[in-house]
Design a protein around this motif. Structure first.
Motif, PDB file in Angstrom:
ATOM      1  N   GLU A  18     -31.096 -12.421  -3.877  1.00 55.54           N
ATOM      2  CA  GLU A  18     -30.187 -13.161  -3.012  1.00 55.54           C
ATOM      3  C   GLU A  18     -29.083 -13.801  -3.856  1.00 55.54           C
ATOM      4  N   PRO A  19     -27.886 -13.955  -3.306  1.00 53.88           N
ATOM      5  CA  PRO A  19     -26.754 -14.464  -4.074  1.00 53.88           C
ATOM      6  C   PRO A  19     -26.936 -15.875  -4.632  1.00 53.88           C
ATOM      7  N   ARG A  20     -27.509 -16.784  -3.841  1.00 57.09           N
ATOM      8  CA  ARG A  20     -27.644 -18.174  -4.303  1.00 57.09           C
ATOM      9  C   ARG A  20     -28.602 -18.231  -5.496  1.00 57.09           C
ATOM     10  N   GLY A  21     -28.129 -18.794  -6.596  1.00 62.25           N
ATOM     11  CA  GLY A  21     -28.927 -18.897  -7.808  1.00 62.25           C
ATOM     12  C   GLY A  21     -28.819 -17.685  -8.723  1.00 62.25           C
ATOM     13  N   THR A  22     -28.029 -16.692  -8.332  1.00 61.93           N
ATOM     14  CA  THR A  22     -27.840 -15.486  -9.137  1.00 61.93           C
ATOM     15  C   THR A  22     -26.466 -15.513  -9.792  1.00 61.93           C
ATOM     16  N   THR A  23     -26.431 -15.356 -11.111  1.00 61.87           N
ATOM     17  CA  THR A  23     -25.161 -15.331 -11.835  1.00 61.87           C
ATOM     18  C   THR A  23     -24.435 -14.005 -11.609  1.00 61.87           C
ATOM     19  N   ALA A  24     -23.161 -13.982 -11.942  1.00 58.85           N
ATOM     20  CA  ALA A  24     -22.345 -12.777 -11.772  1.00 58.85           C
ATOM     21  C   ALA A  24     -22.949 -11.623 -12.567  1.00 58.85           C
TER      22      ALA A  24
END
Length: 193
Positions: free
Chosen positions: A132-138
């Motif tokens: 999931e996007p939240r908490g994931t770096t680029a």
């Protein structure tokens, strides 16, 4: 096929500069080109084409950087960090995107997305199998000319592989050094082998 003596260099907050003579002379950023290139890519099947993931958006050149276009239709997040191109298809492009630097690099404030586009179509989210996007770096990407349709992706949540040019992803079961991913992917480059 690569073009001899042609090199493109991404300079964050400085542009994308180029040389056609092996570095003896350099050409500066052209009007309308990227200003804040984080990652640049080329594809041997399209020798004059350059792809730029930049803080100021996505840019493409088909004439070795003399002119640029910025197809952004479908990109809801426009601070781009990584870019990859399918080795077998110069029209299949992946980018990692966020709302800005604050959501790109620090896992505490991260919220990063992956987008994909083909040919002249609009960008679409390509998150199937990714965290999931939240908490994931680029995400940073890698490809290999001998693996058509294969794209690798790394972020603070692990390493992922796509066998279908970014349509879907699978996590790779490999050991990650701890706490190596606590500060994002960049720290991995500093770890001893």
């Amino acid at each position: 096929m690569s073009v001899a003596d042609r090199v493109f260099v991404a300079i964050e907050a400085g542009a994308l500069v180029r040389t056609f003579d092996g570095g003896r002379t350099w050409r500066d950023r052209v009007h309308g080109g990227p200003y804040d290139t984080h990652t640049a890519a080329t594809n041997p099947l399209a020798p004059g084409r350059i792809y730029s993931a930049a803080g100021d958006g996505y840019f493409e050149s088909t004439d070795a950087g003399d002119s640029w276009r910025s197809p952004m239709d479908g990109l809801k997040h426009r601070y781009l960090v990584g870019v990859a191109v399918d080795p077998a298809d110069p029209d299949a492009v992946m980018v990692s995107a966020t709302d800005g630097p604050g959501s790109a690099y620090s896992p505490r404030t991260a919220e990063a997305y992956v987008y994909r586009k083909t040919e002249l179509k609009r960008w679409e989210l390509a998150m199937s199998g990714l965290p999931e996007p939240r908490g994931t770096t680029a995400t940073r990407f890698a490809t290999h000319a001998g693996e058509p349709g294969v794209i690798y992706a790394a972020n603070n949540r692990g390493l992922f592989k796509s066998d279908d040019a970014g349509r879907s992803w699978k996590a790779l079961d490999i050991p990650w050094p701890e706490p190596g991913l606590a500060n994002g992917v960049a720290v991995l480059a500093c770890l001893p082998e």
